[in-house]
Structure formats: C-alpha cells, structure tokens
Design an enzyme around this catalytic site. Structure first.
Site, PDB file in Angstrom:
ATOM      1  N   GLU A 145      22.921  31.904  45.714  1.00 45.84           N
ATOM      2  CA  GLU A 145      21.829  32.380  45.032  1.00 45.84           C
ATOM      3  C   GLU A 145      21.731  32.342  43.546  1.00 45.84           C
ATOM      4  O   GLU A 145      20.552  32.290  42.908  1.00 45.84           O
ATOM      5  CB  GLU A 145      21.665  33.578  45.615  1.00 45.84           C
ATOM      6  CG  GLU A 145      21.426  34.184  46.848  1.00 45.84           C
ATOM      7  CD  GLU A 145      21.637  35.568  47.188  1.00 45.84           C
ATOM      8  OE1 GLU A 145      21.382  36.351  46.188  1.00 45.84           O
ATOM      9  OE2 GLU A 145      21.715  36.011  48.272  1.00 45.84           O
ATOM     10  N   ASP A 165      41.882  37.486  44.492  1.00 45.47           N
ATOM     11  CA  ASP A 165      43.502  37.950  44.491  1.00 45.47           C
ATOM     12  C   ASP A 165      43.911  38.304  45.833  1.00 45.47           C
ATOM     13  O   ASP A 165      42.995  38.911  46.458  1.00 45.47           O
ATOM     14  CB  ASP A 165      43.609  39.338  43.559  1.00 45.47           C
ATOM     15  CG  ASP A 165      44.913  39.572  43.485  1.00 45.47           C
ATOM     16  OD1 ASP A 165      45.707  38.835  42.813  1.00 45.47           O
ATOM     17  OD2 ASP A 165      45.237  40.868  43.966  1.00 45.47           O
TER      18      ASP A 165
END
Length: 591
Positions: free
Chosen positions: A292, A240
C-alpha cells in the site's frame, strides 16, 4: 588491505576465456536488465544504535549521532541502513525488550530526532530499514502489565502465552522448553494473594514474554505498528526471529536445541516453537500492507531455520523480499565449505525467484575478524570469547576477514554489513566480566560469555577520548569538557582501528571496502551471474566468474599462481607481483 591501483599486465581476455573454456560450471544466471527490485543487489549496513555514535556525551549511542555520521556511510557506498531497536525499553536485552513500539527510548532521543535522521538519509540517497520485534515484548509493555492484572482466560491474558503449570499444585512448567538465553522458557507469576499462579512463555529472557499469535488481536496490533513507521517513511523492516511467532498446537515437549537448529535425533523442521506453517500467512498479509506504501518497501526475515530450502520459503513472491543467510554466516574459512553453501544458497533462492543474501557478521555473533583468527574453530563455537579463552591470531583473522569480505562482495545477490566490519574490527575478547550486560552471561552463570564483545562502541577518531565515539558533554572542575565513558569499555588498542586513520591509508580495510563497493556497483556484480572456474577450485582455493570478472579466494597456506588479467581489487597490499595470490587473500581480475 588495499585495492591494487598499479598497472598490472593486461592480457587478452579471449586468451583467458580460452583457458577457462570447458571448465566452467554454471550455477546462477544474471538478472535481466531492469528486472530486479532495488533490494536484489543491495548492500545494507546494520547500525547498532547504542554503539554507533554518541552525540551528547552520555556514553550511549543515539539517533542524533547516527544522523551526524550518515554521510560517512553514503561515502562508503551502501544503499541502505538497518537500525537495530531504538524503541522505548528497559534495556534488559539491549532494546530487544520493547515497552512501546511507537516511541523512541530517551536513551536514543525522540521521534523528532528520528524524523531528522530520515530527512538526512533521504538527502544522501540512503534508505532506512528498522528492526521489528514481533515475537516478544518487554514485561513492562502496557499489554503485558494488563495481562498480569487480569484473570486467567481473559482477553488481556490471551495476548500472551499463559498456561497452568503441571503437577498436583501447578508448580512445574507447562512443558520442557528452554530459553535461548539459558534456563527454562517459562516463568510462574504470583496471584493477587501471593500464591503461585499461571506460567508465561518466553523463548528469550524472562523479561521478554512471547506474544500469542493465535490471537487476531495480536495481528491487529502489529499492523498498527507497521503503519505507524511506514507513515514516517521507513523503507521496510528486518523482522527479529521471524520463524518463532507461531507455536505448534498443544505446545509439545522438545528435547532438541533451544534455538531450533537440527541436532541428532531432533531435525530442526520438527521444532514446535519454530517454522510453523501459519507464519507464512502473517507475512503475506504484511507484504500486502507494505504494498500500500509503494514498491520500495521491503521485509527481511531473521529466520534461522535449516535446511536452506526451508529458509527460501520465507521469500516466495508474495512473502518477504529477503532472508538472512545464516548457513553462509556460519561457514568457516574453507574453500569446499564455501562452495557448498554458495551453490546451495543460489539454487534454493533461485527456485523461488528470490535473491540470496550474504552476511559475515552481526550483533549476535563473534565478528569474522576474530572468528577467522582461529584454525579449526574458536574456543566456544559461536558464543562470545572471554579473557580466559585461547585468544585469536588477530593479524591472521583480519587478513582472512578482508579476503572473505572481498569474496562476498563479488557474489550475485544482496549483502549485509555490520557496523565496524569495514574497519576490520575484531571482538573485545578480554572484556571484564563485571562489564558484561548480555543476559545470556547472567542466565548461564557465565558459562556462555554472551554477545557484548561484538557490540563495543565504534572508534571514529583515534586521537580523541573514547576513540571519538562520544562528544564531550559534562564539564569538569577545571572547566574542560568531558564525556561519560562508553556503555561498554573499548579495548586499549581501539584507536588504531579508528576511521579517521584508515580514511587516509590506501592500504586499509576501509579503503578496500570503499573500492569494492564502488566497483561492485559499476560492474553490476550484485545482479550478475556465477560460474565456478574449475581450474582454480580445489581444497585450498575457490574461484568463480561473475560476468567477465574472475574472483579467486586462496584459503590455503601457500601462494597460488594467478591467470592473466587486469587486477581490479585485492585484499592484501600489492607486492608488485600480479602473478601470485598469497595465502588468505582474495582478488578480482578483469578478463
């Protein structure tokens, strides 16, 4: 609106290619086979949880309701869903005021409900992306409450943007910035003794204090939040106001637009609260965190900056995967304007090796079925529409919306759909003022209508109370089950748009979307190419080739002749005449 399934005349593709030869303008090359990430040609469906589906009859949509209907979205043919905020929140701004980023608000259920939703999505082959709100939080967040209780200059206060006021007694705001929701972007707090204290910054509502991203502790906090949800299996984040986290040093005055868009004398790239260079280091680090967890995870920026070349900075190879294409969203139903924004978008995003995104509606703007019901723009230029305003021509708006959607779904790149647009839903443009909940309405004294009109709870079953949005929960005096009224009232004609009615109608908006999405996937249009077909481009029409699929949009007031080809999809019901394209209609032809 429907897909044409009759047997159109099939003509020689070689003849049609000869017709177009020499009058094609290349813009975008097809992606190499197998070279694109899943998100490059994805269709992602935005779910606004409070208005999607209510499973317990309390009038508020919830996570369990989403889980109930995920099968409908898989059948629609989307690749992923994006959930607007469902975090613990006082709900002063419909959940974009987050009190705890790692808890589900009881309005929507529990973390267990979220895990069940994730399991159901996985079983249907749907990925799940969630909203992240890193610019600001709720004033009820424990970090802000600690800041209020601490002294100026303390580590607790440094998590947010506190400043002393101006003037002899500090009674003036630290600068002239305005809130995006109206009014000043600063609020003064009281000291322990009740005397006026420092001011804190809030680019949005006064209950939404901005974080201080100059503080490494804020970075660490949000890495913790990212990992919390990644550990629960989410496929990424829609960020956002991704362009707002970092503010210019010294917080200089700004007399341009509150939202940072360009205006006369105030180009958007100079806005001190938006688009600062240090933002990109934040997202490079987030990209590392997501990596990751494997290559499937994505970041999408809500970065409302201009021009398009600046927006493309957010999607360079080591930053985000996608950025919302606001210039496309705000382009009207105009062939020249659409050509301009499509070409500029593809050029800008191609230059950084990224995919363009296309979007026509979301929870912050008037739905395109309503916007396109006006000629020359709506009465409020992007704000909501009220009962005192000129009302849209809804049949025209829905017809244009179907054409615009079919045109968009043939473009190379990724598409975002807003819940209900596949039903051709309009805004609620006669919502009573007393029912409005958007803070922009209250903060501007009604001058801005706000966004409630595009957030009305969805109609699922036309013959059910609340158009099937809510399951019955309470029991009335006669023993019958009842549901609480939806949190925002639905228009009286909402049942006519219900999904169950459209599902059995081959000429419906829903039927068009389902067919277009399946065909888009089958033909590989999302990873395809784009060449303007100049013979069919004018002030009143726009056409392009994507591979050997010819897409034509007629924005004019008169019908236009069609070239020879096999009709693949069409936004209006067949008249049994495949030689002409009606006004406000789009078509896909196989050459």
């Amino acid at each position: 609106m429907s897909v044409i399934s009759s047997d159109p005349t099939v003509h020689s593709s070689a003849a049609t290619s000869a017709l177009l030869a020499g009058r094609l303008t290349p813009v975008h090359e097809a992606a190499l086979a197998g070279a694109s990430h899943w998100s490059a040609d994805s269709v992602i469906y935005q779910i606004y949880p409070r208005s999607f589906r209510d499973s317990n009859g309390d009038g508020m949509g919830d996570l369990a309701g989403i889980t109930l209907e995920l099968g409908q979205l898989a059948a629609l043919g989307v690749d992923a869903v994006w959930l607007s905020p469902f975090y613990k929140s006082p709900q002063r701004d419909a959940g974009y005021d987050v009190a705890d980023y790692c808890q589900v608000d009881p309005l929507f259920g529990t973390l267990s409900d979220f895990d069940l939703l994730m399991d159901k999505a996985a079983s249907l082959g749907l990925r799940v992306i969630i909203d992240l709100v890193p610019n600001h939080c709720s004033d009820q967040h424990e970090l802000f409450q600690a800041a209020l209780a601490a002294a100026p200059g303390s580590p607790e206060r440094s998590m947010f943007i506190f400043r002393d006021g101006l003037g002899p007694d500090g009674s003036l705001p630290p600068n002239n910035w305005q809130s995006h929701f109206g009014g000043p972007a600063w609020t003064q707090i009281k000291s322990d003794g009740g005397t006026p204290g420092q001011w804190f910054l809030h680019l949005f509502d006064s209950t939404q204090p901005d974080f201080n991203w100059d503080n490494p502790a804020v970075h660490a906090e949000f890495e913790r939040v990212l990992r919390f949800w990644l550990d629960r299996g989410v496929h990424g984040f829609r960020v956002d106001v991704a362009h707002a986290l970092v503010k210019a040093a010294g917080l200089p005055d700004w007399s341009g637009t509150a939202w940072g868009g360009s205006s006369e004398g105030f180009p958007g790239h100079l806005a001190p609260m938006f688009g600062q260079p240090a933002l990109h280091d934040i997202y490079r680090r987030w990209r590392e965190v997501l990596a990751e967890y494997g290559p499937e995870r994505i970041l999408c920026a809500e970065a409302n900056v201009d021009p398009l070349e600046r927006m493309a900075d957010w999607v360079r190879p080591d930053e985000m995967h996608q950025a919302f294409n606001f210039p496309y969203l705000t382009t009207g139903f105009s062939a020249p304007a659409l050509r301009h924004v499509v070409q500029n978008s593809l050029n800008a995003f191609d230059a950084v090796g990224a995919t363009s995104t296309w979007v026509l509606s979301n929870h912050d703007v008037v739905r395109h079925a309503t916007r396109f019901g006006y000629d020359g723009g709506g009465p409020r230029d992007g704000d909501g529409i009220g009962s005192a305003d000129v009302q849209p021509n809804l049949p025209l708006g829905r017809q244009r919306a179907a054409a615009a959607s079919l045109f968009m779904l043939a473009l190379p790149g990724a598409c975002y759909l807003y819940q209900g647009e596949e039903l051709g839903l309009p805004d609620h443009t006669t919502l009573p003022d007393e029912a409005r909940q958007d803070p922009t309405f209250a903060r501007t004294g009604g001058e801005r209508i706000g966004r409630d009109g595009c957030r009305i709870p969805l109609p699922w079953r036309g013959e059910s109370p609340a158009a099937g949005f809510s399951d019955a929960a309470t029991t009335s005096g006669d023993g019958s089950a009842e549901a609480t009224a939806p949190w925002l009232p639905q228009p009286l004609d909402w049942q006519s748009y219900a999904r169950d009615a459209q599902a059995s109608d081959p000429t419906s908006h829903l039927a068009m979307y389902q067919h277009a999405l399946a065909t888009r996937r089958e033909l590989g249009l999302g990873t395809g190419s784009l060449q303007w077909a100049e013979d069919f481009c004018s002030e009143r029409s726009l056409a392009f080739l994507n591979g050997d699929t010819l897409v034509i949009l007629n924005t004019g007031s008169d019908a236009m002749d069609l070239p020879h080809g096999t009709v693949i999809a069409r936004s209006l019901p067949s008249r049994g005449d495949n030689t002409q394209l009606e006004s406000s209609e789009a078509i896909w032809l196989k050459l």
